[in-house]
Design a protein around this motif. Sequence first.
Motif, PDB file in Angstrom:
ATOM      1  N   PRO A 118       0.835  -1.194   0.000  1.00  0.00           N
ATOM      2  CA  PRO A 118       0.000   0.000   0.000  1.00  0.00           C
ATOM      3  C   PRO A 118       0.873   1.248   0.000  1.00  0.00           C
ATOM      4  O   PRO A 118       2.103   1.153   0.083  1.00  0.00           O
ATOM      5  N   VAL A 119       0.257   2.402  -0.088  1.00  0.00           N
ATOM      6  CA  VAL A 119       0.976   3.670  -0.027  1.00  0.00           C
ATOM      7  C   VAL A 119       0.940   4.173   1.418  1.00  0.00           C
ATOM      8  O   VAL A 119      -0.137   4.316   1.996  1.00  0.00           O
ATOM      9  N   ILE A 120       2.115   4.409   1.981  1.00  0.00           N
ATOM     10  CA  ILE A 120       2.217   4.918   3.354  1.00  0.00           C
ATOM     11  C   ILE A 120       2.366   6.434   3.293  1.00  0.00           C
ATOM     12  O   ILE A 120       3.300   6.947   2.680  1.00  0.00           O
ATOM     13  N   ARG A 121       1.430   7.135   3.910  1.00  0.00           N
ATOM     14  CA  ARG A 121       1.422   8.600   3.873  1.00  0.00           C
ATOM     15  C   ARG A 121       1.610   9.182   5.273  1.00  0.00           C
ATOM     16  O   ARG A 121       1.191   8.596   6.270  1.00  0.00           O
ATOM     17  N   SER A 122       2.208  10.353   5.305  1.00  0.00           N
ATOM     18  CA  SER A 122       2.376  11.072   6.566  1.00  0.00           C
ATOM     19  C   SER A 122       1.026  11.593   7.049  1.00  0.00           C
ATOM     20  O   SER A 122       0.252  12.142   6.273  1.00  0.00           O
ATOM     21  N   GLY A 123       0.754  11.395   8.340  1.00  0.00           N
ATOM     22  CA  GLY A 123      -0.486  11.902   8.892  1.00  0.00           C
ATOM     23  C   GLY A 123      -0.494  13.410   9.017  1.00  0.00           C
ATOM     24  O   GLY A 123      -1.557  14.021   9.163  1.00  0.00           O
ATOM     25  N   LEU A 124       0.691  14.020   8.930  1.00  0.00           N
ATOM     26  CA  LEU A 124       0.787  15.468   9.080  1.00  0.00           C
ATOM     27  C   LEU A 124       0.374  16.209   7.815  1.00  0.00           C
ATOM     28  O   LEU A 124      -0.442  17.136   7.852  1.00  0.00           O
ATOM     29  N   ASP A 125       0.906  15.794   6.662  1.00  0.00           N
ATOM     30  CA  ASP A 125       0.644  16.542   5.426  1.00  0.00           C
ATOM     31  C   ASP A 125       0.281  15.651   4.234  1.00  0.00           C
ATOM     32  O   ASP A 125       0.196  16.137   3.111  1.00  0.00           O
ATOM     33  N   GLN A 126       0.074  14.344   4.502  1.00  0.00           N
ATOM     34  CA  GLN A 126      -0.355  13.400   3.461  1.00  0.00           C
ATOM     35  C   GLN A 126       0.691  13.129   2.378  1.00  0.00           C
ATOM     36  O   GLN A 126       0.375  12.493   1.380  1.00  0.00           O
ATOM     37  N   VAL A 127       1.915  13.592   2.540  1.00  0.00           N
ATOM     38  CA  VAL A 127       2.936  13.285   1.539  1.00  0.00           C
ATOM     39  C   VAL A 127       3.305  11.812   1.639  1.00  0.00           C
ATOM     40  O   VAL A 127       3.119  11.159   2.678  1.00  0.00           O
ATOM     41  N   ILE A 128       3.838  11.275   0.563  1.00  0.00           N
ATOM     42  CA  ILE A 128       4.149   9.853   0.496  1.00  0.00           C
ATOM     43  C   ILE A 128       5.488   9.569   1.177  1.00  0.00           C
ATOM     44  O   ILE A 128       6.526  10.095   0.774  1.00  0.00           O
ATOM     45  N   LEU A 129       5.457   8.717   2.199  1.00  0.00           N
ATOM     46  CA  LEU A 129       6.677   8.289   2.873  1.00  0.00           C
ATOM     47  C   LEU A 129       7.243   7.038   2.213  1.00  0.00           C
ATOM     48  O   LEU A 129       8.457   6.838   2.191  1.00  0.00           O
ATOM     49  N   GLY A 130       6.364   6.207   1.680  1.00  0.00           N
ATOM     50  CA  GLY A 130       6.821   4.984   1.036  1.00  0.00           C
ATOM     51  C   GLY A 130       5.725   4.308   0.250  1.00  0.00           C
ATOM     52  O   GLY A 130       4.716   3.905   0.813  1.00  0.00           O
ATOM     53  N   ALA A 131       5.905   4.220  -1.055  1.00  0.00           N
ATOM     54  CA  ALA A 131       5.007   3.440  -1.904  1.00  0.00           C
ATOM     55  C   ALA A 131       5.778   2.177  -2.277  1.00  0.00           C
ATOM     56  O   ALA A 131       6.175   1.963  -3.408  1.00  0.00           O
ATOM     57  N   GLY A 132       6.052   1.357  -1.268  1.00  0.00           N
ATOM     58  CA  GLY A 132       6.970   0.255  -1.428  1.00  0.00           C
ATOM     59  C   GLY A 132       8.406   0.755  -1.394  1.00  0.00           C
ATOM     60  O   GLY A 132       8.672   1.918  -1.070  1.00  0.00           O
ATOM     61  N   TRP A 133       9.355  -0.124  -1.710  1.00  0.00           N
ATOM     62  CA  TRP A 133      10.775   0.251  -1.741  1.00  0.00           C
ATOM     63  C   TRP A 133      11.442  -0.415  -2.933  1.00  0.00           C
ATOM     64  O   TRP A 133      10.872  -1.301  -3.572  1.00  0.00           O
ATOM     65  N   HIS A 134      12.653   0.024  -3.247  1.00  0.00           N
ATOM     66  CA  HIS A 134      13.415  -0.556  -4.347  1.00  0.00           C
ATOM     67  C   HIS A 134      14.899  -0.462  -4.022  1.00  0.00           C
ATOM     68  O   HIS A 134      15.307   0.263  -3.111  1.00  0.00           O
ATOM     69  N   ASP A 135      15.711  -1.189  -4.748  1.00  0.00           N
ATOM     70  CA  ASP A 135      17.164  -1.090  -4.636  1.00  0.00           C
ATOM     71  C   ASP A 135      17.678  -0.110  -5.676  1.00  0.00           C
ATOM     72  O   ASP A 135      17.234  -0.120  -6.829  1.00  0.00           O
TER      73      ASP A 135
END
Length: 314
Positions: A118-135
């Motif tokens: 899923p997309v992990i968003r900051s509760g403060l401003d809704q910006v994306i903290l992590g839409a998964g990860w990659h190398d």
Amino acid sequence: MVLVTKYPPIPRLSIVVPVGCDAAAFEATLVSVLENQPDGSEVIVCHDGDYDDPFSLAGEVRFVTAASNDLVDAVSAGATAAHGRFVHVLADGLRATDGWADSALEKFEHHDAGVVAPVIRSGLDQVILGAGWHDSADRLCKANASGKRKVSAGRKNIGAYLTASFWRRDLLRSLGKSCDLRDELEACYAYEWMSRDAGWRCVLADESNVISDHDSINGDESSWSRGTRLRAIRSSFQTGGWSKACKASMIATIANGFRPSMFAESIGQVFAPLSEASITKSLRPQDVVASDDGGAAMIHRMPERSFDVSRRAA
């Protein structure tokens, strides 16, 4: 008179909420799940035996005892106890949103989709903290964090954070039995590599949003050990050795030339060969259910009924 035994319907989704060290964060996560709980789902709370259910929720959730309050142990116990065809892990400090599970489950229509991020968003401003990860060249297990409110273009190979992820149940069960690593980030990284090795892929659900009470992803802190251990895990599935580690470290150091805080992690990759042997012994990718073997079977298999919640999941 004919007596007919009725069994409760088998849920499609099992939502595993581990009890961590922060009781308030766990409770906020659990409340968000119960408030937005999808139809046809069950909620499983995993703890180390010390949680005493102060809100008397036994009628709404199932409580499962894990070997410890470490996330990896809790997830393993939850996956073993799960009745659902799919398992969703949501750790403390993260909150569910309206309809967050629906779009994630749709991604499993792809036969080789073993895990959904899923997309992990900051509760403060809704910006994306992590839409998964990659190398990437500069860092292993790098968050797909755009710093924007919209999801950026998807990547071919991504992984899901264990703290917020959707899984095919049998895949997650087999990963728990095939990996002895107990560090949360290391297990997350190893699970993705073992899943790929078994023919599964991770898919991003860009309309599935969970809210984080923190401003960063857990395990994202830079350190020497992070670089060493993750490179060693990767080397278990690709060519390892000193030459490969030195080259990767040099590239990462150059790529992080304007970020001194990343130097220790970049240089740490040099020493991956010192940990390769022990890490390789901790991973048994041959025991992970393969996409071409377990895809159909895991969908129709009846749930096990012999799980003892007082013992660690096998």
